[in-house]
Design an enzyme around this catalytic site. Structure first.
Site, PDB file in Angstrom:
ATOM      1  N   ASP A  60       3.580  -9.058 -47.242  1.00 26.20           N
ATOM      2  CA  ASP A  60       4.571  -9.015 -46.172  1.00 26.20           C
ATOM      3  C   ASP A  60       4.369 -10.260 -45.322  1.00 26.20           C
ATOM      4  OD1 ASP A  60       6.113  -8.590 -43.918  1.00 26.20           O
ATOM      5  OD2 ASP A  60       5.381  -6.563 -43.535  1.00 26.20           O
ATOM      6  N   SER A 138      17.746 -23.701 -47.288  1.00 22.95           N
ATOM      7  CA  SER A 138      19.170 -23.409 -47.432  1.00 22.95           C
ATOM      8  C   SER A 138      19.941 -24.654 -47.033  1.00 22.95           C
ATOM      9  CB  SER A 138      19.553 -22.250 -46.501  1.00 22.95           C
ATOM     10  OG  SER A 138      20.958 -22.108 -46.407  1.00 22.95           O
ATOM     11  N   TYR A 151      20.096 -17.609 -38.048  1.00 25.62           N
ATOM     12  CA  TYR A 151      19.683 -17.933 -39.413  1.00 25.62           C
ATOM     13  C   TYR A 151      19.488 -19.433 -39.585  1.00 25.62           C
ATOM     14  CZ  TYR A 151      19.804 -18.429 -44.491  1.00 25.62           C
ATOM     15  OH  TYR A 151      19.508 -18.771 -45.794  1.00 25.62           O
ATOM     16  N   LYS A 155      16.104 -21.790 -40.401  1.00 25.02           N
ATOM     17  CA  LYS A 155      16.011 -22.693 -41.550  1.00 25.02           C
ATOM     18  C   LYS A 155      15.866 -24.148 -41.105  1.00 25.02           C
ATOM     19  CE  LYS A 155      16.278 -19.617 -44.835  1.00 25.02           C
ATOM     20  NZ  LYS A 155      15.158 -19.379 -45.768  1.00 25.02           N
TER      21      LYS A 155
END
Length: 279
Positions: A60, A138, A151, A155
């Site tokens: 995790d 990404s 998000y 990134k």
């Protein structure tokens, strides 16, 4: 990299699953990790279909003790660690006026600090083996996208972290790369976990723009997306190439999209492109 030991995070589905199978098929001892080993059925089935063996373990990325235990156990069992692929991550759609700061913190915890924790635990072992650190970011780590504020921030942070680390790590024999996918047809989209109609209904003044964004993005993921196997190919190349690049896009579309930003000094072309998604 044949017979080298590779640890990959986030392998329950999508790119992580495909990368784990591909690396095992290439002859690497692949430790495929995931937060919940109860969700490993698809991973086991893919390995069986491909005729490869995976070492499936729990990790995790948001739990420092779990990260340390996983990395230490791999080194104890195999005597070395030659590569890490930071793939685990979480999607998120929203805009800051309509969500809490804690929502943003949670995204950062998984997508950024999770990468930091795994990297910190792995670096001494990668330094010992002259290994490789590969992180799946990404195109959203290069170009900010509407309703992806948290998000993309996470990134962007990963890209900045790795770009800063790369020359330092190279001095001690560790190669650092980031892999930048665009749209990938996987469970990642479902894992964002929003009900589109409910989200639009609760968006207030942002509702028309959110509806336009969801319509556009759903279409892109359903018709123009890469398969997970296609997106995983550059990861395997980064694992096996003699001198992998630092920044690697997974498709021609991703190269063109990121190229908009990297040649856009005043930001007008980039904002013109993404603003059109809300029309």
């Amino acid at each position: 990299m044949t017979d080298k030991v590779v640890l990959i995070t986030g392998t329950s589905s999508g790119i992580g699953l495909a990368a784990a199978v591909a690396s095992a098929r290439a002859g690497m001892r692949t430790v495929a990790t995931l937060r919940d080993t109860g969700r490993a059925d698809a991973l086991r089935k893919a390995a069986e279909t491909a005729g490869v063996e995976l070492d499936i373990r729990r990790l995790d990325v948001t739990d420092a003790a779990s990260v340390a235990a996983a990395v230490d156990s791999v080194v104890a069992d195999y005597g070395r660690l030659d590569a890490v692929v930071n793939n685990a991550g979480a999607g998120h759609v929203g805009t800051i006026e309509n969500e809490t700061v804690d929502d943003v913190r949670q995204v950062m915890e998984v997508n950024f600090f999770g990468v930091v924790q795994v990297t910190k635990a792995a670096l001494p072992h990668l330094r010992a083996s002259g290994g490789r650190l590969i992180t799946v970011t990404s195109v959203g780590g290069v170009i900010g996208q509407p309703f992806n504020e948290a998000y993309c921030a996470s990134k962007f942070a990963v890209e900045g972290f790795m770009e800063s680390l790369a020359p330092v790590a190279a001095r001690v024999g560790v190669t650092v790369s980031v892999v930048e996918p665009g749209a990938v047809a996987s469970e990642f989209v479902a894992n964002v976990g929003i009900d589109a109609a409910e989200a639009v209904g609760a968006a207030g003044p942002y509702a028309p723009s959110l509806q336009a964004y969801i319509t556009r993005t759903t279409g892109q993921f359903s018709s123009g997306a890469q398969t997970p196997d296609q997106a995983a190919e550059p990861i395997l190349e980064a694992l096996t190439a003699e001198r992998p690049a630092f920044r690697i896009q997974t498709s021609q579309w991703a190269r063109g999209f990121n190229g908009t930003k990297l040649t856009d000094l005043d930001g007008s072309a980039t904002l013109g492109l993404t603003s059109a998604w809300l029309d």
